[in-house]
Design an enzyme around this catalytic site. Structure first.
Site, PDB file in Angstrom:
ATOM      1  N   TYR A  36      15.727 -43.429 144.646  1.00 43.56           N
ATOM      2  CA  TYR A  36      15.111 -43.537 143.326  1.00 43.56           C
ATOM      3  C   TYR A  36      15.238 -44.971 142.805  1.00 43.56           C
ATOM      4  CZ  TYR A  36      14.212 -42.720 138.378  1.00 43.56           C
ATOM      5  OH  TYR A  36      13.701 -42.785 137.105  1.00 43.56           O
ATOM      6  N   SER A  82      12.319 -26.533 107.275  1.00 42.44           N
ATOM      7  CA  SER A  82      13.507 -25.970 107.918  1.00 42.44           C
ATOM      8  C   SER A  82      13.374 -24.450 107.853  1.00 42.44           C
ATOM      9  CB  SER A  82      14.776 -26.474 107.254  1.00 42.44           C
ATOM     10  OG  SER A  82      14.824 -25.974 105.948  1.00 42.44           O
ATOM     11  N   GLU A 113      14.037 -17.486 120.441  1.00 46.32           N
ATOM     12  CA  GLU A 113      14.564 -18.640 121.180  1.00 46.32           C
ATOM     13  C   GLU A 113      15.990 -18.902 120.718  1.00 46.32           C
ATOM     14  OE1 GLU A 113      12.093 -22.108 120.519  1.00 46.32           O
ATOM     15  OE2 GLU A 113      10.352 -20.811 120.644  1.00 46.32           O
ATOM     16  N   LYS A 115      18.858 -21.161 119.059  1.00 47.59           N
ATOM     17  CA  LYS A 115      18.847 -22.193 118.023  1.00 47.59           C
ATOM     18  C   LYS A 115      19.805 -23.307 118.448  1.00 47.59           C
ATOM     19  CE  LYS A 115      18.996 -22.885 113.056  1.00 47.59           C
ATOM     20  NZ  LYS A 115      19.830 -24.081 113.047  1.00 47.59           N
ATOM     21  N   ARG A 136      13.365 -35.990 111.249  1.00 43.28           N
ATOM     22  CA  ARG A 136      12.869 -35.103 110.217  1.00 43.28           C
ATOM     23  C   ARG A 136      12.940 -35.757 108.835  1.00 43.28           C
ATOM     24  NH1 ARG A 136      15.241 -31.214 107.022  1.00 43.28           N
ATOM     25  NH2 ARG A 136      13.757 -29.636 106.361  1.00 43.28           N
ATOM     26  N   GLU A 174      14.303 -30.286 119.667  1.00 46.08           N
ATOM     27  CA  GLU A 174      15.656 -30.639 119.278  1.00 46.08           C
ATOM     28  C   GLU A 174      16.264 -31.580 120.313  1.00 46.08           C
ATOM     29  OE1 GLU A 174      16.249 -29.189 116.423  1.00 46.08           O
ATOM     30  OE2 GLU A 174      18.415 -29.087 116.117  1.00 46.08           O
ATOM     31  N   CYS A 406      61.163 -32.505 128.962  1.00 44.75           N
ATOM     32  CA  CYS A 406      60.173 -31.794 129.768  1.00 44.75           C
ATOM     33  C   CYS A 406      60.732 -30.413 130.112  1.00 44.75           C
ATOM     34  CB  CYS A 406      59.897 -32.578 131.049  1.00 44.75           C
ATOM     35  SG  CYS A 406      58.917 -31.653 132.243  1.00 44.75           S
ATOM     36  N   CYS A 429      58.374 -35.187 138.885  1.00 37.98           N
ATOM     37  CA  CYS A 429      58.529 -33.888 138.221  1.00 37.98           C
ATOM     38  C   CYS A 429      57.799 -32.827 139.046  1.00 37.98           C
ATOM     39  CB  CYS A 429      57.951 -33.968 136.817  1.00 37.98           C
ATOM     40  SG  CYS A 429      57.785 -32.377 135.988  1.00 37.98           S
TER      41      CYS A 429
HETATM   42  S1  IVH Z   1      11.591 -23.919 114.931  1.00 35.96           S
HETATM   43  C1  IVH Z   1       9.082 -24.439 111.143  1.00 35.96           C
HETATM   44  N1  IVH Z   1      13.114 -23.456 117.031  1.00 35.96           N
HETATM   45  O1  IVH Z   1      16.870 -25.518 113.364  1.00 35.96           O
HETATM   46  C2  IVH Z   1       9.941 -24.089 112.273  1.00 35.96           C
HETATM   47  N2  IVH Z   1      13.989 -24.779 115.265  1.00 35.96           N
HETATM   48  O2  IVH Z   1      17.415 -24.685 110.541  1.00 35.96           O
HETATM   49  C3  IVH Z   1      10.537 -25.263 112.916  1.00 35.96           C
HETATM   50  N3  IVH Z   1      16.247 -25.631 115.660  1.00 35.96           N
HETATM   51  O3  IVH Z   1      14.936 -27.902 111.683  1.00 35.96           O
HETATM   52  C4  IVH Z   1      11.797 -24.997 113.604  1.00 35.96           C
HETATM   53  N4  IVH Z   1      16.492 -24.733 117.653  1.00 35.96           N
HETATM   54  O4  IVH Z   1      16.044 -28.593 113.909  1.00 35.96           O
HETATM   55  C5  IVH Z   1      13.012 -24.042 115.817  1.00 35.96           C
HETATM   56  N5  IVH Z   1      14.335 -23.008 118.952  1.00 35.96           N
HETATM   57  C6  IVH Z   1      14.227 -23.593 117.751  1.00 35.96           C
HETATM   58  C7  IVH Z   1      15.280 -24.378 117.217  1.00 35.96           C
HETATM   59  C8  IVH Z   1      15.117 -24.941 115.945  1.00 35.96           C
HETATM   60  C9  IVH Z   1      17.057 -25.486 116.726  1.00 35.96           C
HETATM   61  C10 IVH Z   1      16.585 -26.396 114.436  1.00 35.96           C
HETATM   62  C11 IVH Z   1      15.487 -27.299 113.937  1.00 35.96           C
HETATM   63  C12 IVH Z   1      15.197 -26.840 112.538  1.00 35.96           C
HETATM   64  C13 IVH Z   1      16.468 -26.137 112.169  1.00 35.96           C
HETATM   65  C14 IVH Z   1      16.210 -25.125 111.093  1.00 35.96           C
END
Ligand code: IVH
Length: 670
Positions: A36, A82, A113, A115, A136, A174, A406, A429
């Site tokens: 690479y 958010s 999904e 978080k 953001r 993210e 020890c 030791c």
């Molecule tokens: S969707 C309008 N999907 O959680 C919907 N957010 O508390 C946009 N986050 O600002 C967000 N994993 O930074 C979405 N699978 C996921 C996520 C996710 C982490 C974060 C994201 C968001 C915050 C909301």
């Protein structure tokens, strides 16, 4: 040049992009790092030679551009909202009810999904090329951190498999860091005397704020995409995820399409139990209405959409009583205090031990034997004591005193200035011996096959090995070893051969093998490159050691202390007598003490000076320049488009220097 060069550049770029994708997104590399690097070097070489062929989406553009004074502000085309949170099943059922009230009588599917606990990022692609990466911010506008974003390898600089890319595309996702990468990075920072981060999320946030992209490029940032909008966005979120994958983005591998809210609850519960199996931190799951058309109809309130919700995990604490505190002795003598607990059930397992980290941690919590404490299972699998319930403290409980000895060998414990741990400094030791020898023989160190954990254990227990130097006397015990259980003629011979071969391991590996606290493989390499020979390292001061890049005061003091110990010096003497490598040839630059009496030949074009200037420079430093290469030539300086002189130099085995090496040489002599 012309089309053939352009063609080669384009082919190199495509090949490198493909390998980036396999390595960073699929985690299934198909070529070695060396191969690479070779491709990348060739591309850099061509782009340096033909700068007009450089493009912003070239893989070379990831290494980091110029530092910035401050980030420009950008307004998001659509606000970055958010999410509302749900902590209980009730709250999730309420969300589902509200969704169904608004959508009435239609089928609703939810995409679930993980978080990710990181930092949100918006990416804009113009005709398939990444043109903007933004934070953001307050949701309306954020920082333009495009330069930093380009260093993240799992983010495509140009969309994959898009022959006819959309004119406009926005991807959100993210940025996060794997726990193991975070730990390694933090440990390196701590040892280099730099500020450490509290958790992976903070370290991502801190990294993205850096104004020097080349620093960002060194941090192990990951990206996962979870949102796509643009000219040709699909009709369902599940298809958006597929499209994102086709474009070359990583998406949440654990995502799941659910047909009822009860399936969603199951998913939530499942990941609450299994979050520790993931290599990264998550703080819940995200549930999204799958149909984009339904999402549109649901709309948003204030700062969050009505079509999605974050289901958080409950903090996982359990209460129990502390029975006693014991000390664990690690492989290199690190002492860790461990809480012995009244067994308690927490997150799927029964816990009877938890870490107390170190003396300061115990003091700050003021935890005392027989206290009631809270146990927490954090991101890592090892549970820790996170708080003391002082109201329940039995009146007899007294502050904890850290033991001075020890627990295994009774040697006094030592806590270096500025460090948080105590150490048992007796390298003999018994708690450390097996670990030290196993480390010494391990793959990255002396690489002695046949001296793995089990065999070391046996040889130590039978008193064949009392320290690492004894390994090199094992040949005197050949007959005895052959008669041992699990051994035999062939196996013993193989081991003795491997031991003999290990004597050729280069010095930096030997230094690493010694197991000096804080001296990992890369620190060992740096020290060896700087000092070249063991005697200089043994006598180096803290100041001399900290002058080496990446070595902070903790590492330096640990090295100095190691060599102050007489038994360590004796050990090294024995290893040296046994024939191990304790020096390297000094690097070539230090040989350029003077140019006097040296004969040079110049060939090709230099970028930074004319041939005449180079000639005058060499002569002013006492060297001589001739026009043809012979066996009397000392150095041939090779510019671009070098000709027959280079071939001749190679044939005669004469040292060649490229422009940079030549510049380094003259700057040494100025
Ligand atoms: S969707 C309008 N999907 O959680 C919907 N957010 O508390 C946009 N986050 O600002 C967000 N994993 O930074 C979405 N699978 C996921 C996520 C996710 C982490 C974060 C994201 C968001 C915050 C909301």
């Amino acid at each position: 040049m012309g089309t053939s060069i352009e063609k080669e550049i384009e082919e190199l770029r495509n090949t490198i992009r493909e390998h980036d994708y396999r390595y960073y997104v699929l985690a299934e590399p198909t070529i070695s790092d060396e191969e690479y690097d070779k491709l990348m070097r060739r591309l850099i070489e061509l782009e340096t030679k033909y700068p007009h062929l450089r493009t912003p989406d070239s893989p070379t553009q990831r290494v980091g551009g110029q530092p910035l004074k401050e980030f420009p502000t950008v307004t998001h085309r659509t606000p970055m909202l958010s999410l509302a949170n749900a902590y209980t099943e009730e709250e999730l059922l309420d969300f589902d009810r509200r969704v169904r009230d608004n959508i009435a009588s239609e089928q609703i599917q939810y995409m679930c999904e993980l978080k990710y606990d990181g930092v949100a990022l918006s990416l804009t692609y113009d005709h398939g090329i990444l043109v903007l990466g933004a934070t953001r911010g307050d949701g309306i506008s954020g920082d333009d951190i495009t330069q930093n974003v380009k260093t993240i390898h799992s983010i495509p600089l140009r969309l994959r498999a898009a022959i006819n890319p959309p004119t406009y595309l926005e991807v959100r996702g993210e940025v996060y860091m794997n726990r193991a990468d975070f730990e390694t990075m933090n440990e390196e920072r701590r040892l280099a005397g730099e500020k450490t981060f509290a958790n992976p999320r903070n370290s991502v946030a801190g990294t993205l704020k850096l104004q020097d992209p080349s620093l960002v490029a060194q941090r192990p940032l990951q990206f996962v995409a979870y949102y796509l909008r643009g000219d040709r966005a699909p009709l369902h979120h599940s298809e958006c995820l597929k499209q994102l994958e086709a474009y070359g983005f990583p998406t949440c591998k654990q995502s799941k399409l659910c047909h009822s809210i009860h399936e969603v609850i199951e998913y939530w519960k499942y990941w609450e139990q299994h979050r520790n199996d993931l290599p990264f931190d998550i703080d819940g799951i995200v549930v999204k209405v799958n149909s984009l058309e339904q999402q549109e109809r649901l709309g948003a309130i204030a700062k969050s959409p009505r079509w999605a919700i974050a289901c958080k995990f409950a903090a996982r604490h359990a209460e129990t009583q502390l029975r006693s505190i014991i000390l664990q002795v690690g492989r290199l003598g690190t002492i860790t205090p461990v809480a012995v607990l009244e067994p308690v059930y927490l997150g799927g397992t029964t816990i009877s031990r938890a870490t107390l980290h170190n003396e300061d941690y115990i003091r700050n919590l003021d935890v005392r034997i027989s206290d009631f404490v809270l146990i927490e299972k954090g991101g890592d699998v090892i549970p820790k004591v996170s708080a003391v319930i002082k109201e329940k403290r039995p009146p007899s409980a007294v502050p904890y005193q850290f033991p001075p000895m020890c627990p295994v060998c009774n040697a006094p414990l030592y806590r270096p200035k500025g460090e948080i741990n105590y150490y048992c400094e007796n390298s003999n030791c018994p708690a450390q011996l097996k670990g030290r020898i196993t480390h010494f023989a391990s793959r990255g160190a002396m690489d002695i096959e046949g001296l793995g954990e089990a065999n070391v254990e046996q040889l130590v227990d039978l008193h064949y090995l009392h320290n690492c130097a004894d390994i090199y006397d094992l040949h005197q015990k050949q007959r005895e070893l052959e008669s041992l259980e699990r051994w035999g003629k062939k196996k013993v011979q193989n081991l003795l051969d491997a031991i003999e071969r290990s004597k050729q391991q280069p010095f930096h590996r030997v230094l690493y093998a010694l197991g000096i606290r804080h001296v990992g493989a890369s620190v060992a390499q740096r020290i060896v490159e700087k000092f070249c020979i063991i005697d200089k390292i043994q006598n180096a001061t803290v100041e001399e050691l900290t002058a080496v890049q990446g070595i902070g005061p903790e590492i330096a003091e640990s090295i100095v202390r190691y060599f102050q110990n007489a038994s360590n010096r004796t050990l090294i003497e024995r290893l040296r007598k046994a024939g191990l490598q304790f020096e390297i040839q000094p690097p070539i630059e230090t040989k350029y003490t003077t140019l006097a009496g040296k004969t040079f030949v110049l060939t090709g074009t230099l970028a930074s000076m004319t041939r005449d200037e180079a000639k005058r420079k060499i002569e002013s430093l006492g060297g001589r320049v001739t026009s043809s290469v012979s066996k009397n030539t000392d150095y041939v300086i090779v510019g671009t488009d070098a000709g027959a002189k280079l071939d001749k130099a190679r044939a005669l085995g004469i040292t060649t220097l490229d422009e940079n090496q030549f510049l380094a040489m003259i700057s040494h002599n100025e």
